[in-house]
Motif scaffolding. Structure first.
Motif, PDB file in Angstrom:
ATOM      1  N   ASN A   1     -60.195 -73.854 -37.102  1.00  0.00           N
ATOM      2  CA  ASN A   1     -60.206 -73.459 -35.687  1.00  0.00           C
ATOM      3  C   ASN A   1     -59.130 -72.458 -35.289  1.00  0.00           C
ATOM      4  OD1 ASN A   1     -57.772 -74.877 -35.502  1.00  0.00           O
ATOM      5  ND2 ASN A   1     -58.700 -76.702 -34.629  1.00  0.00           N
ATOM      6  N   VAL A   2     -58.265 -72.062 -36.215  1.00  0.00           N
ATOM      7  CA  VAL A   2     -57.118 -71.243 -35.834  1.00  0.00           C
ATOM      8  C   VAL A   2     -57.535 -69.914 -35.203  1.00  0.00           C
ATOM      9  CG1 VAL A   2     -56.902 -70.270 -38.174  1.00  0.00           C
ATOM     10  CG2 VAL A   2     -54.945 -70.230 -36.607  1.00  0.00           C
ATOM     11  N   ILE A   3     -58.562 -69.264 -35.743  1.00  0.00           N
ATOM     12  CA  ILE A   3     -58.973 -67.966 -35.197  1.00  0.00           C
ATOM     13  C   ILE A   3     -59.600 -68.145 -33.814  1.00  0.00           C
ATOM     14  CG2 ILE A   3     -60.326 -65.894 -35.600  1.00  0.00           C
ATOM     15  CD1 ILE A   3     -58.032 -66.327 -37.562  1.00  0.00           C
ATOM     16  N   GLU A   4     -60.419 -69.168 -33.669  1.00  0.00           N
ATOM     17  CA  GLU A   4     -61.026 -69.438 -32.361  1.00  0.00           C
ATOM     18  C   GLU A   4     -59.955 -69.724 -31.314  1.00  0.00           C
ATOM     19  OE1 GLU A   4     -64.017 -72.663 -30.164  1.00  0.00           O
ATOM     20  OE2 GLU A   4     -63.580 -72.839 -32.312  1.00  0.00           O
ATOM     21  N   ILE A   5     -58.961 -70.531 -31.671  1.00  0.00           N
ATOM     22  CA  ILE A   5     -57.888 -70.854 -30.731  1.00  0.00           C
ATOM     23  C   ILE A   5     -57.079 -69.610 -30.387  1.00  0.00           C
ATOM     24  CG2 ILE A   5     -55.680 -72.076 -30.534  1.00  0.00           C
ATOM     25  CD1 ILE A   5     -56.963 -74.453 -31.914  1.00  0.00           C
ATOM     26  N   LEU A   6     -56.862 -68.745 -31.372  1.00  0.00           N
ATOM     27  CA  LEU A   6     -56.125 -67.506 -31.114  1.00  0.00           C
ATOM     28  C   LEU A   6     -56.801 -66.676 -30.027  1.00  0.00           C
ATOM     29  CD1 LEU A   6     -54.849 -65.966 -34.479  1.00  0.00           C
ATOM     30  CD2 LEU A   6     -53.531 -66.393 -32.402  1.00  0.00           C
TER      31      LEU A   6
END
Length: 299
Positions: free
Chosen positions: A238-243
């Motif tokens: 999920n890191v890219i989505e959260i970014l």
């Protein structure tokens, strides 16, 4: 008359008057099971504030639990609520009203301003009795339930128990009711339309959703908890989505996300994979990729 001799620590008093013992009825010296004195003289290192009758000191934890229990009752009390929130863009629940109390919400400036603005738009001055309806366009009913629960009880619950809230809906098939005292026509409101057995259950609320809502209404303590939990939840999936979805609005989340990408570049960019590919059409994409490369290079 001889001059008065100044007092000094070595002076010997010519006379000593012992303090008299004064008996005070226990009921007059106690408040909430504790002795209440402005000054207490004691030869002991510690002072016990419990009464001699064996009555225990009031437990602050018990008091907090009692207060919280009362607030939970208020949260779902359909007889005392006076402000209704409608979520027009939440299609599944666009006809559901979520009720609360002006006096409780007005403790927070953002709600006080919103209530005042709504009243003025209706030509009122805030002193008129009666219900007030406010439309919320950018957030869901479930997320707002989480916010209300926090404002009333200090608790954060992601799963919504509809029995704990005051819900209503207008029944278009119902006959309108005329108030005999005022002569005004009232819509027939159906209370508690969201039964526990209903197939339309409110979805669990995510930390990211609650973060945006608490930030919008300036509830700092809740916003900080949400932000910390969003950061803690960051992983490869999920890191890219959260970014992109959260980090662009919250610098702390953005910094944590960029650091995670830089620290886990081997797994995220494995076998030529580009985790940013899905977001290349977003205007923030280039800036975020540059920030990641700076972190990778140690700058």
């Amino acid at each position: 008359m001889p001059p008065e001799t100044p007092w000094s620590p070595t002076s010997t008093p010519t006379s000593t008057k012992m303090a008299e013992n004064v008996e005070v009825p226990l009921g007059e010296a106690m408040h909430r099971k504790e002795y209440q004195f402005e000054i207490v003289l004691s030869s002991g290192k510690t002072l016990c504030r419990e009464s001699k009758t064996g009555e225990s000191k009031l437990d602050m934890k018990d008091l907090q639990e009692q207060t919280q229990s009362i607030m939970k009752i208020l949260l779902g009390d359909i007889h005392s609520v006076d402000i209704q929130f409608i979520f027009s863009k939440d299609k599944t629940y666009s006809n559901i009203g979520l009720w609360a109390h002006r006096s409780i919400l007005s403790r927070h400036k953002s709600f006080a301003d919103l209530i005042e603005k709504t009243i003025k738009s209706r030509g009122g001055n805030g002193t008129e009795p009666g219900f007030l309806t406010i439309h919320i366009d950018n957030f869901t009913l479930a997320t707002f339930c989480c916010l209300l629960r926090y404002l009333y009880t200090g608790e954060i619950g992601h799963s919504i128990d509809s029995s704990q809230f005051a819900f209503s809906t207008l029944d278009p098939a119902a006959v309108v009711v005329r108030d005999a005292s005022s002569g005004c026509v009232k819509d027939n409101v159906k209370w508690s339309p969201l039964e526990p057995t209903s197939s339309w259950q409110l979805k669990d609320v995510r930390w990211t959703e609650l973060l945006f809502l608490s930030d919008h209404f300036g509830i700092t303590s809740l916003r900080n908890q949400c932000k910390d939990n969003v950061i803690e939840s960051i992983d490869d999936r999920n890191v890219i989505e959260i970014l992109f979805e959260v980090g662009c609005s919250f610098e702390g989340v953005k910094a944590a996300g960029l650091d995670y990408v830089a620290d886990n570049k081997e797994s995220l960019f494995k076998d030529g994979n580009d985790p940013f590919e899905e977001y290349r059409c977003r205007k923030e994409c280039y800036t975020l990729m540059v920030e990641v490369m700076k972190r990778m290079s140690g700058n």
